[in-house]
Design an enzyme around this catalytic site. Structure first.
Site, PDB file in Angstrom:
ATOM      1  N   CYS A  70       0.834  -1.212   0.000  1.00 14.77           N
ATOM      2  CA  CYS A  70       0.000   0.000   0.000  1.00 14.77           C
ATOM      3  C   CYS A  70       0.866   1.259   0.000  1.00 14.77           C
ATOM      4  CB  CYS A  70      -0.917  -0.002   1.225  1.00 14.77           C
ATOM      5  SG  CYS A  70      -1.860   1.520   1.378  1.00 14.77           S
ATOM      6  N   CYS A  73       0.256   3.549   3.388  1.00 17.13           N
ATOM      7  CA  CYS A  73       0.682   3.138   4.727  1.00 17.13           C
ATOM      8  C   CYS A  73       2.015   3.824   5.041  1.00 17.13           C
ATOM      9  CB  CYS A  73       0.856   1.617   4.783  1.00 17.13           C
ATOM     10  SG  CYS A  73      -0.684   0.709   5.055  1.00 17.13           S
ATOM     11  N   HIS A 135      -4.424   0.973   7.939  1.00 16.23           N
ATOM     12  CA  HIS A 135      -4.872   0.552   6.609  1.00 16.23           C
ATOM     13  C   HIS A 135      -6.320   0.046   6.612  1.00 16.23           C
ATOM     14  CE1 HIS A 135      -4.123  -0.963   2.502  1.00 16.23           C
ATOM     15  NE2 HIS A 135      -4.949  -1.931   2.840  1.00 16.23           N
ATOM     16  N   ASN A 175     -13.786   9.470  -1.813  1.00 15.66           N
ATOM     17  CA  ASN A 175     -14.493   8.372  -2.469  1.00 15.66           C
ATOM     18  C   ASN A 175     -14.227   7.150  -1.624  1.00 15.66           C
ATOM     19  OD1 ASN A 175     -15.097  10.062  -4.655  1.00 15.66           O
ATOM     20  ND2 ASN A 175     -13.267   9.438  -5.762  1.00 15.66           N
ATOM     21  N   HIS A 186      -6.785   1.919   1.433  1.00 20.61           N
ATOM     22  CA  HIS A 186      -6.391   2.702   2.616  1.00 20.61           C
ATOM     23  C   HIS A 186      -7.298   3.939   2.749  1.00 20.61           C
ATOM     24  CE1 HIS A 186      -2.986   3.612   5.464  1.00 20.61           C
ATOM     25  NE2 HIS A 186      -3.721   4.719   5.524  1.00 20.61           N
ATOM     26  N   HIS A 188      -8.556   7.288   2.685  1.00 17.29           N
ATOM     27  CA  HIS A 188      -7.948   8.530   2.209  1.00 17.29           C
ATOM     28  C   HIS A 188      -8.964   9.348   1.427  1.00 17.29           C
ATOM     29  CE1 HIS A 188      -7.808   6.196  -1.514  1.00 17.29           C
ATOM     30  NE2 HIS A 188      -7.548   7.308  -2.171  1.00 17.29           N
ATOM     31  N   GLN A 190      -9.198  13.145  -1.218  1.00 18.19           N
ATOM     32  CA  GLN A 190      -8.436  13.902  -2.202  1.00 18.19           C
ATOM     33  C   GLN A 190      -8.870  15.357  -2.132  1.00 18.19           C
ATOM     34  OE1 GLN A 190      -7.942  11.910  -6.117  1.00 18.19           O
ATOM     35  NE2 GLN A 190      -9.560  10.559  -5.393  1.00 18.19           N
TER      36      GLN A 190
HETATM   37 ZN   LIG Z   1      -2.371   1.262   3.644  1.00 17.96          ZN
END
Ligand SMILES: [Zn+2]
Length: 370
Positions: A70, A73, A135, A175, A186, A188, A190
């Site tokens: 990933c 991470c 994660h 999203n 993971h 996250h 934007q």
């Molecule tokens: Zn991750």
């Protein structure tokens, strides 16, 4: 909150947003990346008067990597990720495969088709926001304190990106879920800094102006007051925020979260408003995940005033919607929605709000350190 800035090995900016008690992290990116050349363009569609972004270089971007590879991470021996520190709280960095970049070269010709289709460089910026180093967590699993740190990051980025030359609108969003095409598991979000006012915002600004011309009042003040008075679509309330399903919601489960005191953008929020958001938003997300007992796919994004106004009638709000309409069925954007912009919603907004109010919030363990 303590902000620490650094650079990744290909020159991209990275910003750590640390809890005050966290160690200061300024580690070197040891990957020796070569910068990705962006070929982003914005092309004007004269038939609907909207810009379309064309970013061919994005086809090579990372697609659903295994967990031990990933890129979001923290880095560890044997795996150097996009975040060159062993741990972090919240971190923001420039996207390696951006749709918009300050380095986008000028297009070969400024017009296509005898001037009918203006073409310009896809100038702007795309950033990635990692909400947690965990994660397997999700935004709904964050603590209110971590949500506050994410808000600090959103405020900071809105302020800084708004000051970049040519940027006209800043859009922080998340999203979530493979069902809607997320390529990294993971948790996250934007942030897009667009070189134009988006079509949606142009329409809402014009609608608010017409409402003021007609009534002398602010459209979003009237809408929020009417939703509170009606009450059927209100999902949750806190001291500073209200979450409701809009009367003309497009999606089976769509919730808008407004501050009670209308504000044009994230930097305009007061400290108490920033502090008070996390509790309410986490309740909404956990009720959403509790609906069908599955992690709901969703899009959540902040509508903010255009950088260069008008700000008078603008109303910062978060729009959250899910494409899942039952435990086993998804809503797809098919002919009417995709080709004609006419949404057909299979769940009445009043029913959706009732289901969300009745939903037992999914029990989400707070992420370690979160
Ligand atoms: Zn991750």
């Amino acid at each position: 909150m303590r902000r620490v800035a650094g650079r990744l090995s290909d020159g991209r900016e990275i910003l750590w947003f640390n809890r005050d008690a966290s160690p200061v992290r300024t580690l070197q990116d040891r990957r020796g990346l070569t910068p990705v050349t962006s070929t982003s363009q914005a092309r004007w569609d004269p038939t609907v008067e909207e810009w379309v972004l064309v970013a061919g270089h994005r086809q090579d971007r990372t697609f659903l990597p295994p967990t031990d590879e990933c890129p979001l991470c923290p880095s560890r021996e044997g795996h150097l990720s996009e975040v060159p520190s062993e741990d972090y709280d919240v971190v923001v960095f420039e996207n390696r495969f951006p749709s918009l970049t300050m380095g986008a070269g000028p297009p070969p010709t400024p017009y296509a088709l005898d001037g009918l289709v203006p073409v310009r460089a896809g100038t702007g910026r795309c950033e990635v926001v990692c909400f947690t180093p965990d994660h397997d967590a999700s935004f709904a699993a964050l603590s209110p304190d971590t949500v506050r740190l994410v808000m600090d990051a959103w405020v900071d980025r809105t302020r800084e990106l708004s000051a970049l030359p040519g940027v006209e609108q800043v859009f922080p969003f998340e999203n979530r879920g493979q069902e809607i095409g997320v390529t990294l598991a993971h948790p996250h979000g934007q942030i897009y800094a667009y070189p134009f006012v988006t079509p949606r915002t142009r329409r809402t600004v014009a609608a608010a102006r017409r409402h003021r011309d007609r009534t002398g009042r602010a459209l979003y003040d009237d809408l929020l007051a009417a939703e509170l008075a009606d009450g059927r679509r209100v999902v949750a309330q806190s001291e500073s925020w209200v979450a409701f399903v809009p009367a003309a919601a497009r999606w089976p489960f769509e919730v808008h979260v407004h501050p009670r005191r209308r504000a044009p953008d994230l930097p305009s929020l007061t400290e108490p408003e920033l502090d008070d958001f996390g509790g309410l938003y986490l309740e909404v997300l956990r009720r959403l995940d509790g609906l069908f007992g599955v992690r709901m796919p969703y899009v959540a994004g902040w509508h903010q005033a255009p950088v260069h106004g008008p700000r008078e009638d603008a109303a910062l709000h978060l729009q959250l919607f899910s494409s899942r309409r039952t435990g086993t069925k998804l809503k797809y954007l098919a002919g009417s929605e995709s080709a004609m912009d006419v949404f057909i919603n299979d769940v009445a907004p009043e029913q959706a709000a009732g289901l969300l109010r009745a939903s037992t919030p999914a029990v989400v363990p707070v992420a370690p350190g979160g």
